[in-house]
Design a protein around this motif. Structure first.
Motif, mmCIF file in Angstrom:
data_model
loop_
_atom_site.group_PDB
_atom_site.id
_atom_site.type_symbol
_atom_site.label_atom_id
_atom_site.label_comp_id
_atom_site.label_asym_id
_atom_site.label_seq_id
_atom_site.Cartn_x
_atom_site.Cartn_y
_atom_site.Cartn_z
ATOM 1 N N HIS A 161 63.689 59.991 20.250
ATOM 2 C CA HIS A 161 63.088 59.102 19.257
ATOM 3 C C HIS A 161 62.224 58.030 19.902
ATOM 4 O O HIS A 161 62.419 57.651 21.060
ATOM 5 C CB HIS A 161 64.156 58.452 18.370
ATOM 6 N N LEU B 119 56.390 64.072 19.792
ATOM 7 C CA LEU B 119 56.209 62.730 19.229
ATOM 8 C C LEU B 119 54.867 62.121 19.607
ATOM 9 O O LEU B 119 54.396 61.201 18.950
ATOM 10 C CB LEU B 119 57.359 61.815 19.679
ATOM 11 N N GLU C 50 59.640 52.627 16.185
ATOM 12 C CA GLU C 50 58.859 53.184 15.080
ATOM 13 C C GLU C 50 59.732 53.990 14.126
ATOM 14 O O GLU C 50 59.247 54.508 13.129
ATOM 15 C CB GLU C 50 57.740 54.071 15.616
ATOM 16 N N ARG D 254 60.869 56.909 14.515
ATOM 17 C CA ARG D 254 60.427 58.312 14.499
ATOM 18 C C ARG D 254 61.288 59.117 15.456
ATOM 19 O O ARG D 254 61.553 58.669 16.573
ATOM 20 C CB ARG D 254 58.951 58.447 14.907
ATOM 21 N N ARG D 255 61.722 60.293 15.034
ATOM 22 C CA ARG D 255 62.609 61.102 15.862
ATOM 23 C C ARG D 255 62.380 62.579 15.607
ATOM 24 O O ARG D 255 61.854 62.973 14.566
ATOM 25 C CB ARG D 255 64.068 60.751 15.584
#
Length: 409
Positions: A48, A100, A52, A54-55
């Motif tokens: 992640h 990512l 942010e 996000r992962r």
């Protein structure tokens, strides 16, 4: 600059690497830079970008066939489960980082050999890559191999060769590599033959002002009125040597009982250490406080900080104890002798020697003026030495130098 701080280790966690990353991020952002964190998440189940939110989960990125392969090769019956444990997790870390996205960063600053090797394979060559190595993974895993009763000699030798190569790769894959002390530099250059020009040596720095502001954030913990407080803070892992501290305290208890010891932190050895405490009859003397956020306050109401570690680079826990004005007893290993002057700013104790550790603790319990003088000297030295502002300027200097070299290509 747009900067990514990346580590293979799970974050957030208790430990020096995560604290270093947080403080570096704060300092860099205060200077106008944009900073993100990339790491593994809980139980290595996902990668992640933590700030942010996000992962990417392992189950979402890898096919069922690859997942089964990973499970198969992590089986204890595999000829070398340690190599395959790290190889499979490196594979996913590399895939997750690439998924990512890394292209938007001017600088990627990795914090260990695993993330350094993985990021180097997938980064854009226009992105500068800097690494900071916080310890010697090859030495840590070598110790694990040869201390294991189940490992055959051939497997141990294979594992040593594998991680020795990885140590070299981790130290040379980035455009430039930072280490915290001469001890680590000498290991990399003398033992692993890393070119000297690849390395810069300077300490991490620490936000002493922010730490000391938290001293007054009192919590429910109170020190006993009639006893002195010994304290350990950090991970509860084999390499931290807390089992040796318990052995030393068992000897100490035969001579005096005017103390209590607080163990602060969590980790894989927690259950085993509690069993050792019980077996040694220390249940009324040693308190496991778990993972906590009130370290500054706990240090401020303690008397002696003890770090019985078996191997260490530049321990954050010692830095925090120094700036708290505490008498410190620490093992004479790794980079610790570079930050403690024996008998002046602390006490160096022979690694793994429970009898000497017990003697050192007893001496400080007995001699109040000496103990307090050690703490005063430690704080003066620590406040002068651990300047976070100077340290971040040195890191930025490495970033800029690497960017300049990249533009010249």
């Amino acid at each position: 600059m747009k900067i990514l701080l990346a580590t293979f280790w799970v974050t957030p966690h208790v430990g020096g690497v995560w604290n270093y990353m947080q403080q570096l991020k704060d300092k860099l952002e205060a200077l106008g830079h944009e900073v993100d964190f990339l790491s593994y998440g809980e139980n290595h189940e996902y990668v992640h970008i933590i700030n942010e939110n996000r992962r990417i989960d392992m189950n979402d990125l890898l096919s069922e066939e690859i997942l089964q392969y990973m499970k198969q090769h992590n089986s204890p019956t595999h000829p070398d489960p340690i190599i395959h444990y790290y190889e499979t997790r490196c594979d996913f870390f590399q895939l997750g980082a690439d998924y990512l996205g890394l292209d938007k960063y001017d600088v990627i600053h990795t914090q260990d050999i695993f993330s350094t090797v993985c990021i180097n394979r997938v980064r854009s060559k226009k992105t500068v890559h800097v690494a900071t190595l916080h310890g010697c993974v090859a030495h840590e895993l070598r110790s694990a191999y040869y201390s294991s009763k189940t490992n055959k000699q051939g497997i141990a030798n294979l594992g040593r060769e594998h991680f020795d190569r990885l140590e070299y790769d981790g130290a040379t894959s980035a455009d430039h590599t930072i280490v915290a002390n001469e001890w680590m530099r000498d290991i990399l250059t003398d033992e692993f033959h890393v070119p000297k020009e690849q390395l810069s040596v300077f300490h991490y720095g620490y936000d002493t002002e922010a730490f000391l502001k938290r001293v007054d954030e009192k919590t429910e913990i109170e020190r006993p009125a009639d006893k002195k407080v010994l304290i350990y803070t950090g991970r509860l892992s084999e390499f931290k040597g807390v089992h040796h501290l318990l052995g030393a305290l068992s000897q100490l208890k035969k001579r005096r009982t005017d103390w209590v010891c607080w163990i602060v932190g969590d980790g894989p050895m927690e259950k085993e250490l509690k069993n050792i405490r019980k077996a040694l009859g220390l249940e009324d003397d040693v308190v496991f406080l778990g993972r906590r956020n009130d370290i500054p306050y706990l240090l401020s109401i303690s008397d002696i900080f003890v770090l019985p570690t078996l191997m260490e680079n530049q321990p954050l826990s010692v830095i925090e104890a120094q700036i708290s004005g505490m008498a410190v007893i620490a093992s004479d290993v790794g980079g610790i002798p570079e930050i403690i002057e024996h008998g002046i700013t602390g006490v160096l104790s022979p690694v793994g020697d429970e009898e000497m550790l017990s003697i050192h603790i007893e001496y400080l319990l007995e001699h109040d003026s000496y103990r307090k003088n050690l703490g005063v000297n430690a704080k003066i030295w620590g406040m002068n030495h651990w300047s976070a502002d100077i340290a971040v300027q040195k890191v930025l200097g490495v970033y800029q130098h690497s960017l300049d070299k990249s533009r010249q290509k």
